[in-house]
Scaffold this motif. Sequence first.
Motif: not given
Length: 171
Positions: A30-42, A111-121, A128-132
Amino acid sequence: MAADDSSDVALVEGYRESSYSFFSSSTSAILDVKLSTIMSPEYGLFVWPSAPFLARYVWNHQSEFKAKFVLELGSGVGLVGLVAASCGAHCILTDREDSDLVLRCLGRTVALNKTISIRSHLDPTSQRQLTPNVTIVPFSWAQFSPSILAIPPVDIILASDCIYDNPTATG
């Protein structure tokens, strides 16, 4: 896991942090990815509908992305490219160089994903942690940009929800 899981976390300075989780049936990871978003028409500031589907495809075909150079056109907040990087690719994320806001939002996601977590189902305590390996390159399709010359030859080009809008295409 459904069309994979998305959850909103917080609203800070107009940015909303959310996360997506992707399950691979072949690896039980299982891969977890964090996102930064802005609700904007752009364009480029939030997740468009096809990005999670392409990201899931990439995650379920991890071996095809390992040790590849991947170029993502119109990365927006970077979901698909970060998943490719989590599979072992070097991913170049691109979006409009005429939008500081889009590039800042993409930078916050990286920046939020400097380290990404991958876990076992199968074993939730195993993680395990990885740096993309990602690089952001500003790139507008309608204009020649010297920044595009810095991009090395690529093996795979990804694009999801890339749209044509006359004002953005003509600069």
